[in-house]
Design a protein around this motif. Structure first.
Motif, PDB file in Angstrom:
ATOM      1  N   CYS A 105     -28.313   9.491   8.288  1.00  0.00           N
ATOM      2  CA  CYS A 105     -27.477   8.625   7.462  1.00  0.00           C
ATOM      3  C   CYS A 105     -27.882   8.723   5.989  1.00  0.00           C
ATOM      4  CB  CYS A 105     -27.640   7.166   7.906  1.00  0.00           C
ATOM      5  SG  CYS A 105     -27.406   6.885   9.675  1.00  0.00           S
TER       6      CYS A 105
ATOM      7  N   LYS B 154     -26.396   7.184   2.055  1.00  0.00           N
ATOM      8  CA  LYS B 154     -25.386   6.567   1.205  1.00  0.00           C
ATOM      9  C   LYS B 154     -26.061   6.026  -0.039  1.00  0.00           C
ATOM     10  CE  LYS B 154     -21.257   3.715   1.685  1.00  0.00           C
ATOM     11  NZ  LYS B 154     -20.483   2.882   2.630  1.00  0.00           N
TER      12      LYS B 154
ATOM     13  N   LYS C  48     -26.237  15.668  13.220  1.00  0.00           N
ATOM     14  CA  LYS C  48     -25.071  15.241  12.439  1.00  0.00           C
ATOM     15  C   LYS C  48     -25.510  14.452  11.220  1.00  0.00           C
ATOM     16  CE  LYS C  48     -20.651  14.782  11.662  1.00  0.00           C
ATOM     17  NZ  LYS C  48     -19.807  15.966  11.376  1.00  0.00           N
TER      18      LYS C  48
ATOM     19  N   LEU D 216     -24.132  11.999   8.367  1.00  0.00           N
ATOM     20  CA  LEU D 216     -23.050  11.139   7.911  1.00  0.00           C
ATOM     21  C   LEU D 216     -23.366  10.699   6.484  1.00  0.00           C
ATOM     22  CD1 LEU D 216     -22.415   8.939  11.092  1.00  0.00           C
ATOM     23  CD2 LEU D 216     -21.181  10.991  10.350  1.00  0.00           C
TER      24      LEU D 216
ATOM     25  N   GLN E 157     -22.106   9.255   2.565  1.00  0.00           N
ATOM     26  CA  GLN E 157     -21.203   8.472   1.728  1.00  0.00           C
ATOM     27  C   GLN E 157     -20.060   7.841   2.547  1.00  0.00           C
ATOM     28  OE1 GLN E 157     -23.499   8.180  -0.739  1.00  0.00           O
ATOM     29  NE2 GLN E 157     -21.839   8.136  -2.232  1.00  0.00           N
ATOM     30  N   LYS E 158     -18.801   8.194   2.291  1.00  0.00           N
ATOM     31  CA  LYS E 158     -17.683   7.582   3.016  1.00  0.00           C
ATOM     32  C   LYS E 158     -17.708   7.919   4.499  1.00  0.00           C
ATOM     33  CE  LYS E 158     -14.475   7.362  -0.901  1.00  0.00           C
ATOM     34  NZ  LYS E 158     -13.157   7.815  -1.457  1.00  0.00           N
ATOM     35  N   GLY E 159     -18.330   9.050   4.836  1.00  0.00           N
ATOM     36  CA  GLY E 159     -18.432   9.429   6.246  1.00  0.00           C
ATOM     37  C   GLY E 159     -19.372   8.541   7.030  1.00  0.00           C
ATOM     38  N   LEU E 160     -20.207   7.794   6.336  1.00  0.00           N
ATOM     39  CA  LEU E 160     -21.131   6.875   6.990  1.00  0.00           C
ATOM     40  C   LEU E 160     -20.449   5.525   7.139  1.00  0.00           C
ATOM     41  CD1 LEU E 160     -23.927   6.207   8.119  1.00  0.00           C
ATOM     42  CD2 LEU E 160     -24.674   5.688   5.788  1.00  0.00           C
ATOM     43  N   ASN E 161     -19.871   5.307   8.313  1.00  0.00           N
ATOM     44  CA  ASN E 161     -19.197   4.043   8.611  1.00  0.00           C
ATOM     45  C   ASN E 161     -19.385   3.713  10.087  1.00  0.00           C
ATOM     46  OD1 ASN E 161     -17.058   5.483  10.107  1.00  0.00           O
ATOM     47  ND2 ASN E 161     -16.379   6.158   8.078  1.00  0.00           N
TER      48      ASN E 161
ATOM     49  N   ASN F 189     -17.737   6.208  12.727  1.00  0.00           N
ATOM     50  CA  ASN F 189     -18.428   7.500  12.887  1.00  0.00           C
ATOM     51  C   ASN F 189     -19.823   7.346  13.483  1.00  0.00           C
ATOM     52  OD1 ASN F 189     -16.267   8.979  11.930  1.00  0.00           O
ATOM     53  ND2 ASN F 189     -17.010   9.049   9.827  1.00  0.00           N
TER      54      ASN F 189
ATOM     55  N   GLU G 221     -20.850   9.299  16.908  1.00  0.00           N
ATOM     56  CA  GLU G 221     -21.944  10.280  16.943  1.00  0.00           C
ATOM     57  C   GLU G 221     -23.113   9.789  17.789  1.00  0.00           C
ATOM     58  OE1 GLU G 221     -21.577  13.262  15.932  1.00  0.00           O
ATOM     59  OE2 GLU G 221     -19.645  12.881  14.958  1.00  0.00           O
TER      60      GLU G 221
END
Length: 370
Positions: free
Chosen positions: A278, A280, A311, A313, A315-319, A322, A326
């Motif tokens: 992760c 962000k 994997k 994740l 910025q925006k992909g870290l939610n 997701n 994952e």
């Protein structure tokens, strides 16, 4: 021979202590003096300044303490000259150590560097500077040897000392671990939200949004020794366990983990724990970083393997969506098996245990041959 070592952080103190232990085996007449910590002192080094007096994180802290930083550097130079070492061994901590290396080289003091600064990530041109001021470099990541070849600089890859740290630790069984920390018997998902306040503030609350989606597991937060337990409480509104300064024990007994990018991703992999990485940060900092960062991945695991095996994740992909997706993948089935198989390959790439011993033998060998 006389060895002067400089380590400016807790991690450097740990790795330097292993190196000192092995140097003492290789050189029965070794004498050690250092900037470092208790662990180096325990291995027989005369500790002249503790790393706590050197560590200033962030631009604001550096500016505020600039006079102290200059005083520390001046004292270090005076102490090295008075000691007259056969070699100066620098351990990571590039902001301070590269300045000392330049000065030492100008004063005809032999300079060895253990654990290279991460110049491959940004401002790679510093490779020319390092080649000019460091006599011998001992690297711990396999791709670093190839990286330095771009500068016609031959370095020694000794393996990663994390393998030594993990092999050397005292293991604890699952029942003892759960009873000691008032946990239940459900499989554990570890949360490693980083060690700095900003990281924890950005990551932990988001990580906790997936807890209710996995009722058959218990989530346990790895509390960093650098932060008081009270700091974490503002993010915890459910019955989540928080364990301070026992990350290796936690990883030993975890089924999976959510991990903030950094060394923790490699530690998690070496404990054979499938993970989701992760990351962000603020929009401005992230976009500025993208302009200067020269690597394809943010996790050490993927950088070493030169492909995505865990994997990431970002910025925006870290939610929550997701993270849930994952994490579900790596708890069971083919994705979990594939990641564990890749971890075995990673372990081999890192050179196996004995990094500290290999580095010590090379250092003593180079010094003895001249």
């Amino acid at each position: 021979m006389k060895y002067y070592l400089i380590a400016g952080e807790a991690s450097g103190d740990l790795q330097a202590s292993y190196l000192l232990k092995e140097l003492a085996k290789a050189d029965s007449k070794a004498d050690f003096r250092c900037f470092g910590g208790e662990l180096m002192e325990q291995q027989g080094a005369t500790l002249v300044k503790h790393y706590r007096e050197l560590a200033f994180m962030g631009v604001e802290a550096v500016i505020k303490n600039i006079r102290t930083i200059f005083k520390n550097m001046a004292f270090c130079k005076e102490d090295i000259l008075a000691y007259q070492p056969d070699v100066l061994i620098l351990v990571d901590y590039p902001g301070f150590n590269l300045k000392i290396a330049k000065w030492a080289k100008a004063n005809n003091i032999k300079v060895y560097y253990y654990i290279s600064p991460k110049i491959w990530a940004w401002n790679q041109k510093r490779g020319h500077k390092i080649k000019a001021i460091v006599d011998k470099m001992f690297v711990i990541l396999p791709f670093e040897k190839e990286f330095y070849k771009k500068f016609n600089y031959e370095v020694d890859f000794v393996g990663h000392p994390l393998l030594d740290s993990i092999a050397d630790r005292e293991k604890i069984d699952f029942n003892t671990f759960t009873q000691t920390h008032n946990l239940n018997n459900k499989p554990i998902i570890a949360l490693l939200p980083g060690s700095r306040k900003q990281e924890i503030s950005s990551m932990l609350e988001l990580m906790l949004t997936v807890v209710n989606k996995f009722p058959d597991y218990q989530f346990v937060i790895a509390g960093a020794p650098s932060q008081p337990l009270s700091f974490y409480q503002q993010f915890i509104n459910t019955d989540i366990a928080l364990i301070e300064n026992k990350t290796y024990d936690l990883l030993q007994h975890s089924t999976a983990a959510l991990v903030v990018s950094g060394t923790a991703t490699l530690e998690t992999a070496l404990f054979k724990v499938p993970q989701v990485v992760c990351y962000k940060t603020g929009w401005l900092f992230y976009n500025l970083a993208k302009l200067v960062i020269k690597v394809k991945f943010i996790s050490l695991v993927n950088l070493i393997m030169n492909r995505e095996i865990v994997k990431e994740l970002i910025q925006k992909g870290l939610n929550t969506k997701n993270l849930t997706k994952e994490l579900t993948k790596i708890l069971k089935g083919d994705s979990r098996k594939a990641m564990l198989n890749n971890y075995e390959e990673l372990h081999q790439k890192l050179g196996g245990i004995g990094a500290s011993e290999r580095a010590a033998k090379l250092i003593y060998g180079y010094l003895s041959s001249k």
